[in-house]
Write a protein that holds these residues in place. Structure first.
Motif, PDB file in Angstrom:
ATOM      1  N   LEU A  42       0.811  -1.220   0.000  1.00  0.00           N
ATOM      2  CA  LEU A  42       0.000   0.000   0.000  1.00  0.00           C
ATOM      3  C   LEU A  42       0.850   1.279   0.000  1.00  0.00           C
ATOM      4  N   GLY A  43       1.929   1.263   0.777  1.00  0.00           N
ATOM      5  CA  GLY A  43       2.795   2.450   0.905  1.00  0.00           C
ATOM      6  C   GLY A  43       3.337   2.893  -0.440  1.00  0.00           C
ATOM      7  N   LYS A  44       3.657   1.904  -1.293  1.00  0.00           N
ATOM      8  CA  LYS A  44       4.269   2.228  -2.594  1.00  0.00           C
ATOM      9  C   LYS A  44       3.267   2.872  -3.546  1.00  0.00           C
ATOM     10  N   LEU A  45       1.991   2.797  -3.199  1.00  0.00           N
ATOM     11  CA  LEU A  45       0.970   3.286  -4.128  1.00  0.00           C
ATOM     12  C   LEU A  45       0.702   4.791  -3.985  1.00  0.00           C
ATOM     13  N   HIS A  46       1.241   5.385  -2.919  1.00  0.00           N
ATOM     14  CA  HIS A  46       1.098   6.843  -2.713  1.00  0.00           C
ATOM     15  C   HIS A  46      -0.350   7.319  -2.763  1.00  0.00           C
ATOM     16  N   LEU A  47      -1.192   6.653  -1.987  1.00  0.00           N
ATOM     17  CA  LEU A  47      -2.607   7.031  -1.985  1.00  0.00           C
ATOM     18  C   LEU A  47      -2.859   8.289  -1.163  1.00  0.00           C
ATOM     19  N   ASP A  48      -1.969   8.542  -0.196  1.00  0.00           N
ATOM     20  CA  ASP A  48      -2.226   9.660   0.713  1.00  0.00           C
ATOM     21  C   ASP A  48      -1.542  10.962   0.294  1.00  0.00           C
ATOM     22  N   ASN A  49      -0.872  10.940  -0.853  1.00  0.00           N
ATOM     23  CA  ASN A  49      -0.275  12.179  -1.355  1.00  0.00           C
ATOM     24  C   ASN A  49      -0.900  12.518  -2.690  1.00  0.00           C
ATOM     25  N   SER A  50      -0.820  13.787  -3.046  1.00  0.00           N
ATOM     26  CA  SER A  50      -1.300  14.154  -4.378  1.00  0.00           C
ATOM     27  C   SER A  50      -0.210  13.800  -5.390  1.00  0.00           C
ATOM     28  N   LEU A  51      -0.602  13.729  -6.651  1.00  0.00           N
ATOM     29  CA  LEU A  51       0.378  13.445  -7.701  1.00  0.00           C
ATOM     30  C   LEU A  51       1.488  14.497  -7.676  1.00  0.00           C
ATOM     31  N   ASN A  52       1.105  15.769  -7.490  1.00  0.00           N
ATOM     32  CA  ASN A  52       2.092  16.843  -7.443  1.00  0.00           C
ATOM     33  C   ASN A  52       3.096  16.626  -6.299  1.00  0.00           C
ATOM     34  N   GLU A  53       2.585  16.204  -5.140  1.00  0.00           N
ATOM     35  CA  GLU A  53       3.500  15.975  -4.008  1.00  0.00           C
ATOM     36  C   GLU A  53       4.490  14.856  -4.314  1.00  0.00           C
ATOM     37  N   VAL A  54       3.997  13.798  -4.932  1.00  0.00           N
ATOM     38  CA  VAL A  54       4.888  12.685  -5.278  1.00  0.00           C
ATOM     39  C   VAL A  54       5.933  13.153  -6.293  1.00  0.00           C
ATOM     40  N   ASN A  55       5.482  13.894  -7.302  1.00  0.00           N
ATOM     41  CA  ASN A  55       6.424  14.358  -8.331  1.00  0.00           C
ATOM     42  C   ASN A  55       7.459  15.317  -7.754  1.00  0.00           C
ATOM     43  N   GLU A  56       7.024  16.153  -6.815  1.00  0.00           N
ATOM     44  CA  GLU A  56       7.987  17.081  -6.192  1.00  0.00           C
ATOM     45  C   GLU A  56       9.009  16.330  -5.332  1.00  0.00           C
ATOM     46  N   ARG A  57       8.583  15.178  -4.847  1.00  0.00           N
ATOM     47  CA  ARG A  57       9.493  14.375  -4.042  1.00  0.00           C
ATOM     48  C   ARG A  57      10.597  13.777  -4.908  1.00  0.00           C
ATOM     49  N   TYR A  58      10.275  13.465  -6.153  1.00  0.00           N
ATOM     50  CA  TYR A  58      11.254  12.824  -7.039  1.00  0.00           C
ATOM     51  C   TYR A  58      12.131  13.826  -7.775  1.00  0.00           C
ATOM     52  N   PHE A  59      11.542  14.974  -8.150  1.00  0.00           N
ATOM     53  CA  PHE A  59      12.266  15.883  -9.058  1.00  0.00           C
ATOM     54  C   PHE A  59      12.532  17.248  -8.438  1.00  0.00           C
ATOM     55  N   GLU A  60      13.734  17.764  -8.774  1.00  0.00           N
ATOM     56  CA  GLU A  60      14.132  19.100  -8.320  1.00  0.00           C
ATOM     57  C   GLU A  60      13.546  20.172  -9.239  1.00  0.00           C
ATOM     58  N   HIS A  61      13.608  19.887 -10.548  1.00  0.00           N
ATOM     59  CA  HIS A  61      13.291  20.943 -11.510  1.00  0.00           C
ATOM     60  C   HIS A  61      11.775  21.114 -11.686  1.00  0.00           C
ATOM     61  N   PRO A  62      11.263  22.340 -11.458  1.00  0.00           N
ATOM     62  CA  PRO A  62       9.813  22.543 -11.551  1.00  0.00           C
ATOM     63  C   PRO A  62       9.232  22.182 -12.925  1.00  0.00           C
ATOM     64  N   LYS A  63      10.031  22.303 -13.985  1.00  0.00           N
ATOM     65  CA  LYS A  63       9.491  21.980 -15.315  1.00  0.00           C
ATOM     66  C   LYS A  63       9.284  20.472 -15.468  1.00  0.00           C
ATOM     67  N   LEU A  64      10.143  19.713 -14.813  1.00  0.00           N
ATOM     68  CA  LEU A  64       9.981  18.256 -14.850  1.00  0.00           C
ATOM     69  C   LEU A  64       8.764  17.830 -14.007  1.00  0.00           C
ATOM     70  N   VAL A  65       8.581  18.524 -12.892  1.00  0.00           N
ATOM     71  CA  VAL A  65       7.389  18.272 -12.063  1.00  0.00           C
ATOM     72  C   VAL A  65       6.147  18.570 -12.892  1.00  0.00           C
ATOM     73  N   GLN A  66       6.173  19.685 -13.602  1.00  0.00           N
ATOM     74  CA  GLN A  66       5.022  20.077 -14.429  1.00  0.00           C
ATOM     75  C   GLN A  66       4.759  19.039 -15.525  1.00  0.00           C
ATOM     76  N   GLY A  80      -1.359  10.145  -5.648  1.00  0.00           N
ATOM     77  CA  GLY A  80      -0.061   9.835  -6.260  1.00  0.00           C
ATOM     78  C   GLY A  80      -0.057   8.550  -7.061  1.00  0.00           C
ATOM     79  N   ILE A  81      -1.026   7.686  -6.805  1.00  0.00           N
ATOM     80  CA  ILE A  81      -1.081   6.419  -7.548  1.00  0.00           C
ATOM     81  C   ILE A  81      -1.209   6.685  -9.047  1.00  0.00           C
ATOM     82  N   MET A  82      -1.723   7.870  -9.401  1.00  0.00           N
ATOM     83  CA  MET A  82      -1.905   8.199 -10.814  1.00  0.00           C
ATOM     84  C   MET A  82      -0.572   8.363 -11.545  1.00  0.00           C
ATOM     85  N   SER A  83       0.524   8.366 -10.791  1.00  0.00           N
ATOM     86  CA  SER A  83       1.812   8.408 -11.493  1.00  0.00           C
ATOM     87  C   SER A  83       2.050   7.085 -12.212  1.00  0.00           C
TER      88      SER A  83
END
Ligand code: FAD
Length: 488
Positions: A162-186, A204-207
């Motif tokens: 379940l933890g790996k599915l990122h159900l409790d974060n938004s997609l944006n939060e998950v993407n910000e966790r992985y990437f530094e560059h805002p354009k890559l997050v976008q 976040g599961i939508m990633s």
């Protein structure tokens, strides 16, 4: 011979018809329009051909499977090719980035362009694959509304991870966790729009969505997107499925909680089973007025809609490919307008799809057929004519800035579709493109099931029911329906 009526010839309606015919039923498809395919159709203006709706084709194997049901080589009806360039991205500051279909090339080029460690990219793509593998069999390929689904090994695997599915974060939060560059997050936030949701709300599961495009690939049918629905319609006719066009179904009939047939043009027609491909919200409002509506399901927020400019452009643009995105400077504001304010923000993300890059004859020599789409709020009675005039100017300004051109001088043909016209043409409630949105982590469970628990022999397929919108999921809904229906 047991008789089935399919209400609507959207992609899921056609696919359900094919699957149930293969199971031995007599199948008739009733369609209110004078063409099949629903949102997946095409039209001409002058010397240009345009696809009306969908432009991105992933998981073509789900289409091929339908030919396989009849031991027919799909290539004899339907050909498509894999794209080497998936999408071109443009920003107003002059930054451009081309997504290569080869995963390793993409990782290298993205790392270099955005000054991002390669590991961040490869870890992200691995996690999108893990999410897909853990959940696809459970959430996409089975009915979520049958108890047996929850007793499977797949459920256990998903629960343990379940933890790996990122159900409790938004997609944006998950993407910000992985990437530094805002354009890559976008860039990775944009995948929320593939099911008409907001990256700031969808879990976040939508990633897992980039997995479909980046690991499975993006494709284009030889004759354009409408070729998907048209070649399947041809197959369906060849195997004996009857299509009744210009026939609007007025009511789904049942006695003692069991299907009796449908009413079309004041006339009752007897059927043993009904498969409803019409948007489920509209179906309860118009075809099932006497049935108790599933209130909670119908109250769910709808996915976004679209405003589309179809332009015949008398110039060729080398820097553009089949799929192109011109990003807004303020993504958060754009989604706030889409889902809360319900009118356009002043700086929209502009998507340009050009099938004439790949399909011969879609535009005259030296010209291109541009499908210019903006994500739009759902139709709640806004003044679309005023909204269109307002946003057209902003769209042109954005294109001119990103592509250093004067596009207004090259538009020789124009057609416009708005959320309101989409609603009328497809009976999609509020003109939403993908049924209910996925802005809630429980959205998957709140979508309407593929069967009625109140009326025997009534089934539902298409983008407004489980597992959701978009061509691949619509095709899966047809598969689930067919699995639920016994052999004839
Ligand atoms: P629909 O296409 O919604 O068709 C339903 C059919 O039922 C219609 O033909 C309608 O006329 C008929 N009907 C309704 N009421 C009645 C009645 N009472 N009697 C008889 N017939 C009736 N998906 C992707 O995968 N990739 C994309 O890039 C993409 N982009 C999109 C862009 C746009 C602008 C739009 C509009 C959609 C896009 N989608 C995309 C979503 C995709 O088009 C849909 O999810 C899918 O086509 C829906 O298919 P469906 O089977 O639910 O039926």
């Amino acid at each position: 011979n047991m008789k089935i009526a399919v209400v609507g010839s959207g992609i899921a309606g056609i696919a359900s018809a094919l699957r149930l015919k293969a199971k031995g039923y007599h199948v008739e498809v009733f369609e209110q329009n004078n063409y099949t395919g629903g949102k997946l159709h095409s039209f001409r203006r002058g010397d240009y051909r345009f696809d009306y709706g969908p432009s991105l084709f992933t998981m073509p194997q789900l289409v091929d499977e339908l030919f396989g049901l009849y031991n027919i080589d799909p290539k004899s009806y339907f050909e498509y090719k894999r794209k080497n360039t998936i999408c071109n991205y443009f920003w107003e500051d002059g930054q451009r980035f081309q997504v290569n279909a080869d995963k390793n090339t993409f990782i290298k080029e993205a790392a270099k362009t955005f000054n991002e460690p390669e590991n961040n990219l490869s870890d992200y793509l691995k996690s999108t694959q893990t999410k897909y593998n853990l959940t696809s069999r459970l959430f996409l390929e089975k009915s979520l509304h049958k108890f047996s689904t929850y007793l499977s090994k797949d459920t256990l695997k998903a629960v343990i991870n379940l933890g790996k599915l990122h159900l409790d974060n938004s997609l944006n939060e998950v993407n910000e966790r992985y990437f530094e560059h805002p354009k890559l997050v976008q860039l990775f936030n944009r995948f929320a729009t593939y099911n008409g949701s907001s990256p700031y709300k969808t879990p976040g599961i939508m990633s897992m969505i980039p997995h479909l495009e980046m690991n499975y690939g993006a494709y284009i049918p030889k004759h354009g997107m409408h070729d998907i629905s048209q070649s399947l319609t041809k197959l369906a006719k060849d195997v004996g499925i009857i299509f009744k066009l210009n026939q609007k179904v007025d009511e789904i009939l049942y006695d003692d909680k069991k299907i009796r047939g449908i009413r079309v043009n004041q006339e009752e027609q007897i059927f043993d089973m009904v498969i409803c491909n019409m948007d489920v919200y509209s179906a309860y409002k118009s075809l099932l007025k006497k049935a108790t509506p599933p209130k909670k399901t119908l109250e769910q927020e709808r996915s976004s809609s679209a405003l589309i400019f179809y332009w015949g452009v008398n110039k060729k643009f080398k820097e553009l490919d089949l799929h192109n995105i011109l990003f807004t400077e303020d993504y958060k504001k754009e989604f706030d307008h889409l889902f809360n304010k319900k009118y356009f923000a002043d700086d929209p993300t502009v998507y340009i799809n050009i099938t004439s890059k790949e399909v011969n004859g879609d535009a005259p020599e030296g010209c291109e057929n541009w499908f210019v789409m903006l994500n739009a709020p759902t139709n709640c009675g806004q003044d679309w004519s005023a909204q269109t005039t307002y946003i057209r100017e902003k769209v042109i300004a954005k294109i001119n800035k990103c592509l250093d051109t004067k596009i207004e001088n090259h538009i020789e043909i124009e057609h416009v579709e708005t959320p309101e016209t989409i609603e009328t043409a497809t009976a999609s409630f509020q003109g939403s493109l993908y049924g209910t949105s996925s802005n809630d982590k429980f959205a998957a469970f709140l979508r309407h099931p593929n069967f009625s628990s109140k009326i025997k022999n009534l089934y539902f397929c298409g983008g407004s029911v489980h597992p959701g919108g978009g061509i691949p999921l619509c095709l899966l809904s047809a598969k689930i329906v067919s699995d639920l229906v016994p052999q004839a």
